[in-house]
Structure formats: structure tokens, C-alpha cells
Design a protein around this motif. Structure first.
Motif: not given
Length: 309
Positions: A176-181
Motif C-alpha cells: 500500500h502507499f500508506y500505513c493502513d490496517m
């Protein structure tokens, strides 16, 4: 060290959309432009509402806070994504990752409640116009706004706290391009069942509460509009609600698609296009949705320009 003699991961590598250098540079320019327009549009709207006393009404107070949360959302995600387009080092530490997700979750949750508060405000304004100033008092407006921030902060703290119970060993690449769950759940070497359960309960409850508030408000609004004898009154009422209803539809639709539907955790890559939409596109278009067809906002801009010239 874990039982399988794998070192525990304390930093992650975020993915980018492509490995082609030329395409990465193009994407950097595109998303940097989106980021600049988003920040100027949303923060400009916040400043405009703050300095123009005629906009110090519940509707515009909620709108200003919505614009502020959209700015938070963009700031939480976009700078790191832009850095990864031009840097070879795409690592992010565990604590940076949790901080990024906290601010993202906080802003998105607050947005849900702000949109519900705006729907209730429109319901009172259209269905009970004579009681508007009594029912939507300054005190209630402040309480509702504070409540959205408290709810957003509490939800984000719970989700981040649950993420800290997970152990990340082996693969440290987040798809992913950011920290997601969900990407974090996929690389966890601890069963994320409890996290998923709490997520679906909390996210589902937030969606249900805010969606029901919006739907009931708009049902009453539609019935009231149909009862109006004046075509001019109908048109004005519809114009007042159209921008908010459009914003609500695309915002809740994208969140439900990613966070509430079952089976989202295991399907890698499916959530990225929708994540781009609600983390980049929605914060970009919201200030324009609420401003371009809003006469009061346009008149406020004209007054400021006239005073400075």
C-alpha cells in the motif's frame, strides 16, 4: 526473536504505483499538484469562514471543520507518498507508521460525524426554519463539533492500540502507499481476528449511526420539499442540499467499499484505487463542491477581494 527465529520487524517498506522512473516522476508531479490544490482549497475555506462573520453559522462551522479534517487526511498520507516517488529509501518506522494511520483514521472518522451533523443542520433549516436558531444554537454546534473530534480520536486510538498487539516478522513490505490496517494485517505473524472483529464492529457502528442520521434527515427534507408550493423555494432547498448529498454519497460509498464489506483483508491490491479516491480525490473536490455553487461563500470571497483592492 520469535519462535521461528525470524527477527521482529520494526520498520516497513511502502509500495509505490510503479517502478518505472519516468512514470514515477510523472505521478509525483500529478499528486504534488493535487496536494497543493487540496491544501490551498481546504485551508483557504477554513480561513474564509474564520474571518467572515457572516459565515459564523452552524452550516459553515461544520463545513470549515470538514475542510480542516480533509487537510489532516491529505497531510497524513500525501507527503510520505511523494517522498517515496523520488527516494530510493521507502522505509517507514513502526511508530511513524502508527502515527500516520492514527491521523488518517482520526480525520476520516471525524469526517463521518461532521457529514452527519451537516445533514441534521440542513434538516432543521429546511423542515423547521422558524425554530432553527433555537434548535441549532451556538452551544449545540460547539458540542457537536467537539463530539466529532472526540469520536475520531477515540476510534483512532482504539485501532492503533490494537495494531500494537500484532507482531510483524518475515516480510516487511506493505502493499500500500500508506500505513493502513488491512495491509498490516496481511503481513502480521499474529492472527488479526480480534483486530478485524473490533474494526468491523466499530467501523460498522460508525457507518450505521452516521448513515441513518443522514438518511432520516434527507427523507424528512425530501418530504418537506415536495410539500412546498413555491418552485423557487424548492429550487433553493434542493440547491442547499445537493452539494452535501453528493459529498456524502462518494465519501460513505468509498469507505463502505473498503472497511465494512467482509473479506477485505485477504484481497491484496483491491483497495488501492478506492484508497486513492478517498485519500486524494475527495479532499481535493470537497472545497469546490461546497464553494463553487454556494452564493454566500462566493460573496464572501468577493467582499475580501473588494476590501483589499
Amino acid at each position: 526473536m520469535t519462535e521461528n527465529n525470524h527477527s521482529i520487524t520494526t520498520e516497513f517498506v511502502l509500495s509505490v504505483f510503479t517502478d518505472e522512473p519516468e512514470l514515477k516522476h510523472l505521478l509525483f508531479v500529478v499528486f504534488f499538484a493535487i496536494y497543493l490544490i487540496t491544501m490551498v482549497g481546504n485551508l483557504g475555506l477554513v480561513v474564509l469562514i474564520y474571518i467572515d462573520r457572516r459565515l459564523h453559522t452552524p452550516m459553515y462551522i461544520f463545513l470549515g471543520n470538514l475542510a480542516l479534517m480533509d487537510s489532516f487526511c491529505s497531510c497524513a498520507v500525501t507527503p510520505k507518498m511523494l517522498e517515496n516517488f523520488i527516494s530510493k529509501d521507502r522505509t517507514i518506522s513502526l511508530y511513524e507508521c502508527m502515527a500516520q494511520f492514527y491521523f488518517f483514521c482520526f480525520s476520516e472518522t471525524a469526517d463521518c460525524f461532521l457529514l452527519a451533523a451537516m445533514a441534521y443542520d440542513r434538516y432543521v433549516a429546511i423542515c423547521s426554519p422558524l425554530q432553527y436558531h433555537t434548535r441549532m444554537s451556538k452551544k449545540l454546534c460547539i458540542q457537536m463539533t467537539a463530539g466529532t473530534y472526540i469520536a475520531g480520536s477515540m476510534h483512532a486510538m482504539i485501532q492503533v492500540g490494537l495494531l500494537f498487539r500484532l507482531t510483524f516478522c518475515g516480510s516487511h513490505e506493505i502493499s500500500h502507499f500508506y500505513c493502513d490496517m488491512f495491509p498490516l494485517y496481511r503481513i502480521s505473524c499474529v492472527d488479526p481476528f480480534i483486530n478485524e472483529l473490533v474494526l468491523h464492529i466499530l467501523a460498522g457502528s460508525i457507518q450505521i449511526i452516521t448513515n441513518i442520521t443522514v438518511l432520516i434527515s434527507y427523507l424528512y427534507i425530501i418530504f418537506t420539499i415536495f410539500k412546498m408550493k413555491s418552485k423557487e423555494g424548492r429550487g433553493k432547498a434542493l440547491q442547499t442540499c445537493a452539494s452535501h448529498f453528493f459529498s456524502v454519497s462518494i465519501f460513505y460509498g468509498s469507505l463502505i467499499f473498503v472497511y465494512v464489506q467482509p473479506g477485505s483483508v485477504k484481497e491484496e491490491g483491491k483497495d488501492i484505487p478506492v484508497a486513492v479516491f478517498y485519500s486524494q480525490v475527495i479532499p481535493l473536490i470537497n472545497p469546490f463542491i461546497y464553494s463553487l455553487r454556494n452564493k454566500e461563500v462566493i460573496n464572501a470571497v468577493k467582499r475580501i477581494v473588494k476590501n483589499k483592492s
